[in-house]
Design a protein around this motif. Sequence first.
Motif, mmCIF file in Angstrom:
data_model
loop_
_atom_site.group_PDB
_atom_site.id
_atom_site.type_symbol
_atom_site.label_atom_id
_atom_site.label_comp_id
_atom_site.label_asym_id
_atom_site.label_seq_id
_atom_site.Cartn_x
_atom_site.Cartn_y
_atom_site.Cartn_z
ATOM 1 N N GLU A 1 0.861 -1.169 0.000
ATOM 2 C CA GLU A 1 0.000 0.000 0.000
ATOM 3 C C GLU A 1 0.905 1.228 0.000
ATOM 4 O O GLU A 1 1.746 1.387 0.896
ATOM 5 C CB GLU A 1 -0.882 -0.028 1.247
ATOM 6 C CG GLU A 1 -1.905 1.073 1.286
ATOM 7 C CD GLU A 1 -2.780 0.942 2.511
ATOM 8 O OE1 GLU A 1 -3.980 0.686 2.340
ATOM 9 O OE2 GLU A 1 -2.246 1.088 3.632
ATOM 10 N N ALA A 2 0.753 2.088 -0.994
ATOM 11 C CA ALA A 2 1.682 3.208 -1.173
ATOM 12 C C ALA A 2 1.650 4.189 -0.005
ATOM 13 O O ALA A 2 2.689 4.710 0.393
ATOM 14 C CB ALA A 2 1.390 3.934 -2.470
ATOM 15 N N LYS A 3 0.510 4.437 0.553
ATOM 16 C CA LYS A 3 0.395 5.446 1.610
ATOM 17 C C LYS A 3 1.043 5.000 2.918
ATOM 18 O O LYS A 3 1.688 5.792 3.597
ATOM 19 C CB LYS A 3 -1.073 5.770 1.842
ATOM 20 C CG LYS A 3 -1.298 7.003 2.663
ATOM 21 C CD LYS A 3 -2.774 7.374 2.663
ATOM 22 C CE LYS A 3 -2.926 8.813 3.088
ATOM 23 N NZ LYS A 3 -4.257 9.318 2.847
ATOM 24 N N THR A 4 0.891 3.730 3.256
ATOM 25 C CA THR A 4 1.345 3.248 4.571
ATOM 26 C C THR A 4 2.516 2.273 4.522
ATOM 27 O O THR A 4 3.169 2.041 5.538
ATOM 28 C CB THR A 4 0.200 2.523 5.297
ATOM 29 O OG1 THR A 4 -0.130 1.334 4.562
ATOM 30 C CG2 THR A 4 -1.022 3.417 5.428
ATOM 31 N N GLY A 5 2.776 1.668 3.360
ATOM 32 C CA GLY A 5 3.798 0.634 3.262
ATOM 33 C C GLY A 5 3.314 -0.733 3.695
ATOM 34 O O GLY A 5 4.076 -1.703 3.701
ATOM 35 N N ARG A 6 2.045 -0.832 4.052
ATOM 36 C CA ARG A 6 1.486 -2.114 4.497
ATOM 37 C C ARG A 6 1.652 -3.155 3.386
ATOM 38 O O ARG A 6 1.365 -2.901 2.238
ATOM 39 C CB ARG A 6 0.011 -1.946 4.850
ATOM 40 C CG ARG A 6 -0.674 -3.229 5.320
ATOM 41 C CD ARG A 6 -2.082 -2.945 5.819
ATOM 42 N NE ARG A 6 -2.960 -2.417 4.788
ATOM 43 C CZ ARG A 6 -3.818 -3.146 4.084
ATOM 44 N NH1 ARG A 6 -3.926 -4.449 4.292
ATOM 45 N NH2 ARG A 6 -4.583 -2.572 3.171
ATOM 46 N N THR A 7 2.131 -4.333 3.756
ATOM 47 C CA THR A 7 2.299 -5.418 2.801
ATOM 48 C C THR A 7 0.928 -5.992 2.445
ATOM 49 O O THR A 7 0.208 -6.472 3.314
ATOM 50 C CB THR A 7 3.185 -6.532 3.396
ATOM 51 O OG1 THR A 7 4.456 -5.972 3.732
ATOM 52 C CG2 THR A 7 3.372 -7.673 2.407
ATOM 53 N N LEU A 8 0.599 -5.945 1.161
ATOM 54 C CA LEU A 8 -0.641 -6.547 0.683
ATOM 55 C C LEU A 8 -0.390 -7.998 0.307
ATOM 56 O O LEU A 8 -1.198 -8.869 0.582
ATOM 57 C CB LEU A 8 -1.203 -5.744 -0.482
ATOM 58 C CG LEU A 8 -1.527 -4.279 -0.125
ATOM 59 C CD1 LEU A 8 -1.898 -3.487 -1.361
ATOM 60 C CD2 LEU A 8 -2.621 -4.216 0.928
ATOM 61 N N TYR A 9 0.732 -8.254 -0.350
ATOM 62 C CA TYR A 9 1.253 -9.607 -0.545
ATOM 63 C C TYR A 9 2.730 -9.494 -0.850
ATOM 64 O O TYR A 9 3.217 -8.440 -1.254
ATOM 65 C CB TYR A 9 0.489 -10.401 -1.610
ATOM 66 C CG TYR A 9 0.334 -9.735 -2.955
ATOM 67 C CD1 TYR A 9 1.324 -9.813 -3.926
ATOM 68 C CD2 TYR A 9 -0.843 -9.061 -3.277
ATOM 69 C CE1 TYR A 9 1.163 -9.228 -5.164
ATOM 70 C CE2 TYR A 9 -1.018 -8.473 -4.510
ATOM 71 C CZ TYR A 9 -0.006 -8.556 -5.458
ATOM 72 O OH TYR A 9 -0.156 -7.973 -6.688
ATOM 73 N N GLN A 10 3.453 -10.583 -0.604
ATOM 74 C CA GLN A 10 4.900 -10.525 -0.729
ATOM 75 C C GLN A 10 5.447 -11.817 -1.324
ATOM 76 O O GLN A 10 5.093 -12.917 -0.888
ATOM 77 C CB GLN A 10 5.521 -10.271 0.645
ATOM 78 C CG GLN A 10 6.953 -9.797 0.596
ATOM 79 C CD GLN A 10 7.343 -9.188 1.934
ATOM 80 O OE1 GLN A 10 7.236 -9.836 2.966
ATOM 81 N NE2 GLN A 10 7.799 -7.952 1.913
ATOM 82 N N GLU A 11 6.300 -11.642 -2.333
ATOM 83 C CA GLU A 11 7.016 -12.737 -2.995
ATOM 84 C C GLU A 11 6.068 -13.831 -3.487
ATOM 85 O O GLU A 11 6.324 -15.020 -3.307
ATOM 86 C CB GLU A 11 8.113 -13.279 -2.088
ATOM 87 C CG GLU A 11 9.169 -12.235 -1.787
ATOM 88 C CD GLU A 11 10.322 -12.736 -0.938
ATOM 89 O OE1 GLU A 11 10.252 -13.864 -0.411
ATOM 90 O OE2 GLU A 11 11.302 -11.992 -0.821
ATOM 91 N N GLU A 12 4.985 -13.410 -4.116
ATOM 92 C CA GLU A 12 4.079 -14.358 -4.763
ATOM 93 C C GLU A 12 4.666 -14.752 -6.114
ATOM 94 O O GLU A 12 5.276 -13.943 -6.806
ATOM 95 C CB GLU A 12 2.690 -13.739 -4.951
ATOM 96 C CG GLU A 12 1.960 -13.486 -3.650
ATOM 97 C CD GLU A 12 1.453 -14.759 -2.989
ATOM 98 O OE1 GLU A 12 1.485 -15.834 -3.618
ATOM 99 O OE2 GLU A 12 1.010 -14.673 -1.823
ATOM 100 N N ARG A 13 4.455 -15.987 -6.509
ATOM 101 C CA ARG A 13 5.063 -16.526 -7.734
ATOM 102 C C ARG A 13 4.200 -16.265 -8.959
ATOM 103 O O ARG A 13 3.043 -16.644 -8.998
ATOM 104 C CB ARG A 13 5.278 -18.022 -7.582
ATOM 105 C CG ARG A 13 6.230 -18.369 -6.474
ATOM 106 C CD ARG A 13 6.418 -19.882 -6.349
ATOM 107 N NE ARG A 13 7.182 -20.215 -5.176
ATOM 108 C CZ ARG A 13 8.504 -20.132 -5.074
ATOM 109 N NH1 ARG A 13 9.203 -19.723 -6.094
ATOM 110 N NH2 ARG A 13 9.115 -20.474 -3.965
ATOM 111 N N LEU A 14 4.838 -15.636 -9.971
ATOM 112 C CA LEU A 14 4.152 -15.395 -11.241
ATOM 113 C C LEU A 14 4.017 -16.663 -12.066
ATOM 114 O O LEU A 14 3.182 -16.738 -12.953
ATOM 115 C CB LEU A 14 4.926 -14.365 -12.082
ATOM 116 C CG LEU A 14 4.783 -12.913 -11.696
ATOM 117 C CD1 LEU A 14 5.759 -12.060 -12.499
ATOM 118 C CD2 LEU A 14 3.368 -12.440 -11.898
#
Length: 196
Positions: A113-126
């Motif tokens: 989330e750009a405003k807070t830096g909250r991780t929405l998801y991390q290192e998900e595989r394409l």
Amino acid sequence: MPPLASFTAENDQDKNGQFSKDEFPAGPLRDRFTQIDLDKDGLVTPDEWRVSEEIFSKAENALFAVRPGGRGDITETHVAWKQTRGLPYVPSPFFYDGRVYVVKNGGMVSCYEAKTGRTLYQEERLGALGDYYSSPVAADGKVYFASQQGVVSVIQAGDVFHVLARNDLEQPIMATPAVVDGIIYLRTAGYLNAFG
């Protein structure tokens, strides 16, 4: 970087106290020879080694959001947020619809989330392995990622990771796609593609 004394003992082949590129063993350190050779004379001196060693020891791969208006050292006052995981080696972070998207080698996508830096998801595989040099782009609620191997992955923009498509263009891709008037222009090693 290894300590200068041990590097000298193992690699100073001509025993002159400085190093040519040929004296650097193959690998990441040799790949950075031109960065370590500060005066670009083709030799790394002990002073250049020490300066680079200090710089590299402080180096950190991080994504920051910085509030405007600061002066001097703003580390404590103007850094809104910071992320250190799931970050790219080459591609730029991409801001779209209030979120920051990043892709790292191996086809691992993270979204903050750009405003807070909250991780929405991390290192998900394409599902598209390999290196990534191209930066992400977006259009019409979709984010596009192009691997060096030529696979273009499309995800739904938003808080939840969802792959919509993978397309293998069967040519290496190094350049970032461009989006103009609803058309995505994508350059591979041999072609300029346009998708509407």
